[in-house]
Design a protein around this motif. Structure first.
Motif, PDB file in Angstrom:
ATOM      1  N   SER A 143       1.063  -1.289   0.032  1.00 20.01           N
ATOM      2  CA  SER A 143      -0.015  -0.035   0.086  1.00 20.01           C
ATOM      3  C   SER A 143       0.905   1.324  -0.035  1.00 20.01           C
ATOM      4  CB  SER A 143      -0.982   0.060   1.122  1.00 20.01           C
ATOM      5  OG  SER A 143      -1.827  -0.884   1.240  1.00 20.01           O
ATOM      6  N   GLU A 144       1.931   1.243   0.907  1.00 20.43           N
ATOM      7  CA  GLU A 144       2.964   2.424   0.968  1.00 20.43           C
ATOM      8  C   GLU A 144       3.636   2.763  -0.381  1.00 20.43           C
ATOM      9  OE1 GLU A 144       4.421   2.246   5.353  1.00 20.43           O
ATOM     10  OE2 GLU A 144       5.287   0.941   4.110  1.00 20.43           O
ATOM     11  N   GLY A 145       3.840   1.767  -1.198  1.00 15.66           N
ATOM     12  CA  GLY A 145       4.421   2.087  -2.526  1.00 15.66           C
ATOM     13  C   GLY A 145       3.712   2.565  -3.466  1.00 15.66           C
ATOM     14  N   VAL A 146       2.350   2.036  -3.587  1.00 15.72           N
ATOM     15  CA  VAL A 146       1.204   2.582  -4.486  1.00 15.72           C
ATOM     16  C   VAL A 146       0.996   3.954  -4.129  1.00 15.72           C
ATOM     17  CG1 VAL A 146      -1.172   2.414  -5.171  1.00 15.72           C
ATOM     18  CG2 VAL A 146       0.350   0.283  -4.926  1.00 15.72           C
ATOM     19  N   TYR A 147       0.812   4.373  -2.861  1.00 14.83           N
ATOM     20  CA  TYR A 147       0.669   5.616  -2.515  1.00 14.83           C
ATOM     21  C   TYR A 147       1.440   6.665  -2.601  1.00 14.83           C
ATOM     22  CZ  TYR A 147      -4.397   4.691  -0.909  1.00 14.83           C
ATOM     23  OH  TYR A 147      -5.728   4.380  -0.707  1.00 14.83           O
ATOM     24  N   ARG A 148       2.756   6.127  -2.302  1.00 12.59           N
ATOM     25  CA  ARG A 148       3.872   7.007  -2.609  1.00 12.59           C
ATOM     26  C   ARG A 148       4.177   7.413  -3.964  1.00 12.59           C
ATOM     27  NH1 ARG A 148       6.145  10.786   0.240  1.00 12.59           N
ATOM     28  NH2 ARG A 148       6.527   9.500   2.078  1.00 12.59           N
ATOM     29  N   LEU A 149       3.925   6.420  -4.939  1.00 13.44           N
ATOM     30  CA  LEU A 149       3.966   6.778  -6.318  1.00 13.44           C
ATOM     31  C   LEU A 149       2.770   7.652  -6.697  1.00 13.44           C
ATOM     32  CD1 LEU A 149       5.198   6.669  -8.960  1.00 13.44           C
ATOM     33  CD2 LEU A 149       4.296   4.478  -9.494  1.00 13.44           C
ATOM     34  N   ALA A 150       1.774   7.582  -6.341  1.00 13.35           N
ATOM     35  CA  ALA A 150       0.713   8.428  -6.707  1.00 13.35           C
ATOM     36  C   ALA A 150       0.837  10.016  -6.081  1.00 13.35           C
ATOM     37  CB  ALA A 150      -0.616   8.135  -5.832  1.00 13.35           C
ATOM     38  N   GLN A 151       1.541  10.058  -4.912  1.00 15.63           N
ATOM     39  CA  GLN A 151       2.018  11.340  -4.272  1.00 15.63           C
ATOM     40  C   GLN A 151       3.046  11.884  -5.149  1.00 15.63           C
ATOM     41  OE1 GLN A 151       5.247  11.460  -2.052  1.00 15.63           O
ATOM     42  NE2 GLN A 151       5.248  13.596  -2.511  1.00 15.63           N
ATOM     43  N   ILE A 152       4.241  11.135  -5.859  1.00 19.66           N
ATOM     44  CA  ILE A 152       5.059  11.552  -6.536  1.00 19.66           C
ATOM     45  C   ILE A 152       4.354  12.008  -8.020  1.00 19.66           C
ATOM     46  CG2 ILE A 152       7.133  10.879  -8.058  1.00 19.66           C
ATOM     47  CD1 ILE A 152       7.943   8.997  -5.506  1.00 19.66           C
ATOM     48  N   LYS A 153       3.569  11.309  -8.550  1.00 23.95           N
ATOM     49  CA  LYS A 153       2.826  11.877  -9.803  1.00 23.95           C
ATOM     50  C   LYS A 153       2.387  13.085  -9.617  1.00 23.95           C
ATOM     51  CE  LYS A 153      -0.287   9.836 -13.359  1.00 23.95           C
ATOM     52  NZ  LYS A 153       0.763  10.442 -14.313  1.00 23.95           N
TER      53      LYS A 153
END
Length: 377
Positions: A143-153
């Motif tokens: 979950s952390e990886g998915v949300y972190r990439l969404a934040q970066i995008k």
């Protein structure tokens, strides 16, 4: 008999009991809700993973799988979002204040995944046709990886396709060795993902690795070069290593076998990275690649090192400053909007910060500092 405890042994014991090495101290949980479109800004995140599914069957845990699974999510970033942060729901998820997942797609194999990627880039031009592959670091849940990439995008206003490669991290500090072994066995899976993307309509593949994920990134690039996958190599564009937790000698050996080396090849470093200082202590080395005091040790004229030591990250250990420092996010996203390619092109105008560009033993070193006009780090 009394046994003398060395400083390194104390550090190893600290690693076992406290969340101090590269990674996330707390682990958020993905929130699935039906949110009205006006509640936040939606971003599509594709995921390829060699993790096993958890008991719910909706997401994945830290156990290893022999196959690669493909999914996609719509992640809504709340209107109250602050750059550099992932606002996790602390109770009932609220799309007005929290990151939430409003859509999910499970692909039945790589063909369906590739078709969805083609749909995502259809009709787009320039950077909009790029695929940015993010490889997370140690102690990171799915979950952390998915949300972190969404934040970066979201924060970097990335116009292309966001793809997360989620390798099986145990997401527990005490399992550092388990994570290192998971990295070693994930090379073929990451190689497979990159090869699948090379077979889509994306114009270029940008690879961004963080912390322990940089070991996997560079090892996979080495493997691709040794296999001679010309089709994939033609589409591999910028490679960005964020706070790489790699032994310097190992890295120097790795890049000698990567031919051609993707261009640009950018390494973000910080001498203030507390996580890498501890990693160096534990591994018995002076520095890790991401905390090098002198870039002359790299000695490769095709590598650009960007020193962000003077920027304070949003994480306590200053281990992910590029993605968590509002000032750095503003700087880099500004470069992208002004014509940058991929994540950051060192040829762009760096007037948005106080900048020093030096050649040190043929290595281009860019030192960034907050503007003296008062821009807060």
């Amino acid at each position: 008999m009394r046994v003398k405890t060395t400083l390194r042994q104390w550090a190893l014991m600290a690693l076992m009991i406290t969340p101090v090495l590269p990674g996330c101290a707390g682990h958020g949980v993905m929130s699935f809700i039906n949110a009205p479109p006006q509640s936040g800004t939606p971003h599509q995140v594709f995921v390829a993973t060699n993790r096993q599914k958890d008991e719910s069957g909706e997401i994945y845990n830290g156990k290893r799988s022999t196959t690669v699974s493909y999914d996609a999510y719509t992640v809504s970033v709340p209107p109250t979002h602050k750059p550099g942060k992932v606002e996790w729901a602390k109770g009932k998820p609220d799309p007005k204040t929290d990151f939430v997942t409003t859509g999910q797609w499970k692909f039945d194999g790589s063909a369906a995944f590739k078709s969805a990627v083609n749909d995502a880039v259809k009709g787009k031009k320039g950077p909009g046709r790029e695929a940015v592959v993010f490889v997370h670091g140690y102690n990171t849940s799915y979950s952390e990886g998915v949300y972190r990439l969404a934040q970066i995008k979201h924060d970097f206003k990335m116009p292309g396709v966001a793809v997360h490669f989620s390798w099986p991290s145990a997401a527990e500090t005490r399992y550092y060795v388990y994570d290192r072994d998971s990295v070693a066995l994930s090379r073929d899976a990451l190689n497979k993902l990159l090869a699948e993307l090379a077979g889509t309509d994306v114009s270029r593949i940008v690879v961004v690795g963080h912390s322990m994920g940089t070991i996997l990134t560079v090892e996979t690039l080495r493997q691709i070069s040794m296999l001679g996958d010309a089709k994939l190599q033609r589409k591999l564009g910028p490679v960005v290593l964020l706070s790489p937790d790699i032994d310097v000698d190992v890295f120097k050996s790795q890049i000698t076998r990567i031919n051609p080396l993707p261009n640009p090849f950018i390494i973000f470093t910080s001498s203030e990275d507390k996580a890498l200082k501890l990693s160096a202590l534990i591994t018995g080395t002076k520095d890790r690649l991401g905390s090098l005091a002198s870039v002359s040790e790299i000695g490769n004229d095709k590598v650009t090192v960007v020193d962000v030591s003077k920027f304070k990250g949003g994480d306590k250990l200053d281990h992910f400053a590029v993605a968590t420092s509002p000032a750095l996010i503003s700087l880099i996203s500004g470069l992208l909007e002004s014509g940058g390619i991929g994540f950051l092109d060192p040829k762009n105008d760096l007037s948005l910060a106080e900048t020093s560009v030096n050649m040190v033993s043929n290595v281009t070193q860019v030192v960034l500092s907050p503007l003296s006009s008062g821009t807060a780090p």
